[in-house]
Write an enzyme that holds these catalytic residues in place. Sequence first.
Site, mmCIF file in Angstrom:
data_model
loop_
_atom_site.group_PDB
_atom_site.id
_atom_site.type_symbol
_atom_site.label_atom_id
_atom_site.label_comp_id
_atom_site.label_asym_id
_atom_site.label_seq_id
_atom_site.Cartn_x
_atom_site.Cartn_y
_atom_site.Cartn_z
ATOM 1 N N GLY A 71 2.223 -4.461 1.902
ATOM 2 C CA GLY A 71 3.078 -3.418 2.476
ATOM 3 C C GLY A 71 2.264 -2.355 3.201
ATOM 4 N N THR A 72 1.112 -2.024 2.650
ATOM 5 C CA THR A 72 0.259 -1.002 3.267
ATOM 6 C C THR A 72 -0.192 -1.456 4.651
ATOM 7 O OG1 THR A 72 -0.477 -0.259 1.102
ATOM 8 C CG2 THR A 72 -1.901 0.286 2.976
ATOM 9 N N GLN A 181 11.033 -0.599 -1.063
ATOM 10 C CA GLN A 181 11.714 -0.436 -2.358
ATOM 11 C C GLN A 181 13.188 -0.859 -2.316
ATOM 12 O OE1 GLN A 181 10.445 0.371 -5.271
ATOM 13 N NE2 GLN A 181 8.391 1.014 -4.664
ATOM 14 N N HIS A 203 5.549 -8.118 -3.614
ATOM 15 C CA HIS A 203 5.338 -7.869 -5.042
ATOM 16 C C HIS A 203 6.315 -6.857 -5.628
ATOM 17 C CE1 HIS A 203 2.763 -4.062 -5.346
ATOM 18 N NE2 HIS A 203 2.835 -4.234 -4.046
ATOM 19 N N THR A 239 -6.196 -16.526 9.019
ATOM 20 C CA THR A 239 -5.485 -17.656 8.415
ATOM 21 C C THR A 239 -4.404 -17.135 7.469
ATOM 22 O OG1 THR A 239 -7.488 -18.962 8.565
ATOM 23 C CG2 THR A 239 -5.783 -19.757 7.049
ATOM 24 N N CYS A 327 -0.269 4.710 -6.095
ATOM 25 C CA CYS A 327 -1.387 4.923 -5.183
ATOM 26 C C CYS A 327 -1.982 6.309 -5.368
ATOM 27 C CB CYS A 327 -0.925 4.744 -3.743
ATOM 28 S SG CYS A 327 0.021 3.259 -3.540
HETATM 29 C C1 LIG Z 1 7.777 2.635 -0.100
HETATM 30 C C2 LIG Z 1 6.486 1.891 -0.169
HETATM 31 N N1 LIG Z 1 5.821 1.627 0.978
HETATM 32 C C3 LIG Z 1 4.671 0.935 0.980
HETATM 33 C C4 LIG Z 1 4.096 0.485 -0.178
HETATM 34 C C5 LIG Z 1 2.800 -0.258 -0.115
HETATM 35 O O1 LIG Z 1 3.015 -1.612 -0.379
HETATM 36 P P1 LIG Z 1 1.844 -2.534 -0.968
HETATM 37 O O2 LIG Z 1 1.661 -2.137 -2.391
HETATM 38 O O3 LIG Z 1 2.365 -3.927 -0.803
HETATM 39 O O4 LIG Z 1 0.616 -2.295 -0.150
HETATM 40 C C6 LIG Z 1 4.746 0.740 -1.399
HETATM 41 C C7 LIG Z 1 4.156 0.286 -2.677
HETATM 42 O O5 LIG Z 1 3.680 1.061 -3.473
HETATM 43 C C8 LIG Z 1 5.972 1.465 -1.388
HETATM 44 O O6 LIG Z 1 6.620 1.732 -2.528
#
Ligand SMILES: Cc1ncc(COP(=O)(O)O)c(C=O)c1O
Length: 392
Positions: A71-72, A181, A203, A239, A327
């Site tokens: 997600g990041t 979320q 995840h 990949t 985080c």
């Molecule tokens: C709203 C939101 N954006 C982005 C992320 C980042 O996703 P990832 O943990 O897959 O890098 C998260 C996860 O903590 C999240 O809750």
Amino acid sequence: VELAYLDHAAATPMRPEVRREVLAVLDRAPGNPSSVHRAGRMAREILEAARRRIGEVLGLPHETVYFVRGGTESDNLAILGRAARVRAEGKTPVLARSAVEHSAVRGAVDGAVREGGRAVVLPVSPDGGLDPAALAGILDEGPDLVSLIWVNHETGSILPVPRVVEACRESGVPVHVDGVQAPGRIPLDPGVLAADLLTLSAHKLGGPRSTAILVVRDPTLLSPRLFGGGQEGGNRPGTEDVAGAHGMAVALEAAAGEQPEEARRLGELRDRLENGLRGRIEGLVVHGAEGPRAPHISNVGVPGLPRDLLPRALDLEGVAVSAGSACRSGATDVSPVLAAYYGEDAARARAPLRLSLGWTTREEEIERALERIPVVVARAREAGLALEEVGR
Ligand SMILES: Cc1ncc(COP(=O)(O)O)c(C=O)c1O
């Protein structure tokens, strides 16, 4: 129960059917999806089937689904990729975001500013509302991107994304939605899925970690930030993780399929938890309860205790919770989300506890939390009182 795991907003356990299918792909499809031989073609077929299945669940053309590494990375590609594109067109990128974004969006916008760009921040009220006049003012400036979180990761607040997507469309401003979320917790609103860019992460759905997608409606909005082979339309070379992509498709189907019943079940458990805590902890505040919320997150504030004390103390009692975004764990400063909602002083005056529920959550876990949290809070408060008395 031995452990009440109430941190599903950070990571939700992998669903058994996802695990089975991921293992099967790892065992049976070892090829590189870019290879021309049979093993490569087989991997390619699995990857493209995953893309199609995800497109189908979202009601979006499958070719707009790009697999990325979490997600990041998806948030970063949307923002930094957009900024790079604007710069390549000889302009200074202007990036608008809400005040309550995840650190992946905040950090990417800050990074784009350091590389030469400008940020605009949209205020959000505690009920998750956006001031229409403030939004109109920002859209009048003609930013190059508006980035908005759909379900807030700390409070569960649902932001009025369909309205913003529509307003952006009318103003010709591209919009990115961080929907990490949302799936499985609230309905997949077509008004949100109409966004130009959309981030989802496996995840949080019971899929594998470090697998995510960025939906890109129009590839000319972005320039790549990684360089290498031409995978994922050149926007995300490297990949592909075939098993991860397959796992994400299975997880998203499961989460979306069970959403209505699961939202009801989790909402009831969440209410029981909140009402119980309200009755047992004096001065408890439920953050974000002023407006619409997704059912899986409850963020409560306990006045007069330091941030991070409760998650550590509760860990010893077999209750896994966090003070906010995973985080930020270890950081002792105030949550930027709660500061944006309530002001820095009010946010600092309460110790936040984010309790988040998911597909494995059972009643006994809620009971354990209801029993242990008030005990730990009382103990911490007594200790605080003793310290004050010593100081006098
Ligand atoms: C709203 C939101 N954006 C982005 C992320 C980042 O996703 P990832 O943990 O897959 O890098 C998260 C996860 O903590 C999240 O809750």
